[in-house]
Design a protein around this motif. Structure first.
Motif, PDB file in Angstrom:
ATOM      1  N   LEU A  12       0.822  -1.212   0.000  1.00 17.51           N
ATOM      2  CA  LEU A  12       0.000   0.000   0.000  1.00 17.51           C
ATOM      3  C   LEU A  12       0.855   1.260   0.000  1.00 17.51           C
ATOM      4  CD1 LEU A  12      -2.830  -0.934   2.534  1.00 17.51           C
ATOM      5  CD2 LEU A  12      -3.053  -0.643   0.060  1.00 17.51           C
ATOM      6  N   GLY A  13       1.962   1.216   0.716  1.00 18.26           N
ATOM      7  CA  GLY A  13       2.832   2.383   0.815  1.00 18.26           C
ATOM      8  C   GLY A  13       3.811   2.497  -0.334  1.00 18.26           C
ATOM      9  N   GLY A  14       3.808   1.508  -1.227  1.00 15.84           N
ATOM     10  CA  GLY A  14       4.718   1.540  -2.364  1.00 15.84           C
ATOM     11  C   GLY A  14       6.165   1.307  -1.977  1.00 15.84           C
ATOM     12  N   PHE A  15       6.391   0.573  -0.878  1.00 15.08           N
ATOM     13  CA  PHE A  15       7.753   0.306  -0.430  1.00 15.08           C
ATOM     14  C   PHE A  15       8.333  -0.873  -1.194  1.00 15.08           C
ATOM     15  CE2 PHE A  15       5.980   2.250   3.439  1.00 15.08           C
ATOM     16  CZ  PHE A  15       6.923   3.252   3.629  1.00 15.08           C
ATOM     17  N   GLY A  16       9.421  -0.632  -1.888  1.00 15.64           N
ATOM     18  CA  GLY A  16      10.169  -1.713  -2.496  1.00 15.64           C
ATOM     19  C   GLY A  16      11.153  -2.240  -1.462  1.00 15.64           C
ATOM     20  N   GLU A  17      11.934  -3.230  -1.853  1.00 13.67           N
ATOM     21  CA  GLU A  17      12.892  -3.836  -0.933  1.00 13.67           C
ATOM     22  C   GLU A  17      13.913  -2.809  -0.435  1.00 13.67           C
ATOM     23  OE1 GLU A  17      14.362  -6.668   1.511  1.00 13.67           O
ATOM     24  OE2 GLU A  17      12.580  -6.865   0.265  1.00 13.67           O
ATOM     25  N   ARG A  18      14.430  -1.979  -1.326  1.00 17.23           N
ATOM     26  CA  ARG A  18      15.426  -0.976  -0.919  1.00 17.23           C
ATOM     27  C   ARG A  18      14.820   0.058   0.013  1.00 17.23           C
ATOM     28  NH1 ARG A  18      19.327   0.250  -6.081  1.00 17.23           N
ATOM     29  NH2 ARG A  18      19.834  -1.924  -6.441  1.00 17.23           N
ATOM     30  N   SER A  19      13.615   0.508  -0.298  1.00 21.94           N
ATOM     31  CA  SER A  19      12.951   1.488   0.568  1.00 21.94           C
ATOM     32  C   SER A  19      12.720   0.899   1.951  1.00 21.94           C
ATOM     33  CB  SER A  19      11.608   1.916  -0.023  1.00 21.94           C
ATOM     34  OG  SER A  19      11.793   2.574  -1.239  1.00 21.94           O
ATOM     35  N   PHE A  20      12.286  -0.354   1.987  1.00 22.69           N
ATOM     36  CA  PHE A  20      12.041  -1.011   3.266  1.00 22.69           C
ATOM     37  C   PHE A  20      13.336  -1.123   4.068  1.00 22.69           C
ATOM     38  CE2 PHE A  20      11.928  -4.656   6.068  1.00 22.69           C
ATOM     39  CZ  PHE A  20      10.788  -4.392   6.802  1.00 22.69           C
ATOM     40  N   GLU A  21      14.406  -1.565   3.429  1.00 26.02           N
ATOM     41  CA  GLU A  21      15.682  -1.728   4.130  1.00 26.02           C
ATOM     42  C   GLU A  21      16.200  -0.390   4.649  1.00 26.02           C
ATOM     43  OE1 GLU A  21      16.953  -4.496   5.160  1.00 26.02           O
ATOM     44  OE2 GLU A  21      15.399  -5.635   4.131  1.00 26.02           O
ATOM     45  N   ALA A  22      16.032   0.677   3.866  1.00 27.66           N
ATOM     46  CA  ALA A  22      16.468   2.011   4.315  1.00 27.66           C
ATOM     47  C   ALA A  22      15.648   2.465   5.516  1.00 27.66           C
ATOM     48  CB  ALA A  22      16.347   3.018   3.175  1.00 27.66           C
ATOM     49  N   LEU A  23      14.336   2.254   5.464  1.00 27.36           N
ATOM     50  CA  LEU A  23      13.467   2.614   6.579  1.00 27.36           C
ATOM     51  C   LEU A  23      13.804   1.776   7.813  1.00 27.36           C
ATOM     52  CD1 LEU A  23      11.075   4.283   7.591  1.00 27.36           C
ATOM     53  CD2 LEU A  23       9.556   2.515   6.694  1.00 27.36           C
ATOM     54  N   ALA A  24      14.034   0.493   7.621  1.00 29.50           N
ATOM     55  CA  ALA A  24      14.390  -0.394   8.739  1.00 29.50           C
ATOM     56  C   ALA A  24      15.709   0.057   9.371  1.00 29.50           C
ATOM     57  CB  ALA A  24      14.482  -1.845   8.265  1.00 29.50           C
ATOM     58  N   ALA A  25      16.678   0.465   8.569  1.00 22.51           N
ATOM     59  CA  ALA A  25      17.966   0.933   9.098  1.00 22.51           C
ATOM     60  C   ALA A  25      17.766   2.213   9.914  1.00 22.51           C
ATOM     61  CB  ALA A  25      18.954   1.172   7.954  1.00 22.51           C
TER      62      ALA A  25
END
Length: 181
Positions: A12-25
């Motif tokens: 829903l938020g349009g998070f790809g794998e890289r976006s997710f990993e950056a947010l998680a970091a």
């Protein structure tokens, strides 16, 4: 640490794998900052074989509480009880799959956000957390009556929980149909 990934939220938020990993970091760094500040050099509590009570002001998606339950399990907790005044029904079901017992006062139909169930849903400041933890560590009797449970009860739309709380106690036995009626 424990990372809980919400596949549907990411989509829903349009998070790809890289976006997710950056947010998680980013979140890991914030958690490390808070842990360092809140602990003030004190070691982590030993949870091995202990009953752990995890309390939140409300459970919207269940992701944060699921991560907390999993982290407590990894730390060796013997039993985990979750408590909150309000939760969405989806989050309640999700957390029930993780914890040994879940106590929620109100799980309203049409739940939108935790904040709608409070008159004042201001953010707790780091200074307040640091002060309370330091007082507790020093044995400086944190006043258990400082917070009036009735005043803090959910007061949002259809605030029946404030007048007549429906206490939903759900443990493993009830989830598996083993509770006696």
């Amino acid at each position: 640490g424990v990372v809980v990934r919400e596949a549907h939220a990411a989509a829903l938020g349009g998070f790809g794998e890289r976006s997710f990993e950056a947010l998680a970091a980013d979140q890991r760094r914030e958690l490390e900052r808070r842990e360092h500040r809140y602990r003030a050099g004190r070691p982590a509590l030993d949870l091995k074989d202990r009953t752990v009570l995890l309390v939140d002001d409300g459970i919207a998606t269940g992701a944060t509480m699921t991560a907390a339950v999993r982290a407590a399990r990894l730390a060796g907790a013997g039993r985990i009880v979750v408590a909150a005044p309000v939760a969405s029904t989806d989050a309640l079901e999700r957390v029930e799959r993780e914890a040994d017992e879940v106590v929620v006062l109100h799980a309203p139909y049409g739940f939108m956000a935790v904040g709608e169930w409070y008159v004042d849903f201001g953010q707790t400041q780091d200074e307040d957390v640091v002060d309370l933890l330091a007082r507790a560590a020093a044995g400086d009797g944190v006043d258990r009556n400082a917070f009036d449970i009735d005043d803090a009860a959910t007061q949002g739309p259809g605030h029946a929980a404030a007048r007549n709380p429906l206490c939903q106690r759900r443990g493993r036995a009830q989830r598996h149909g083993l509770e006696r009626h």
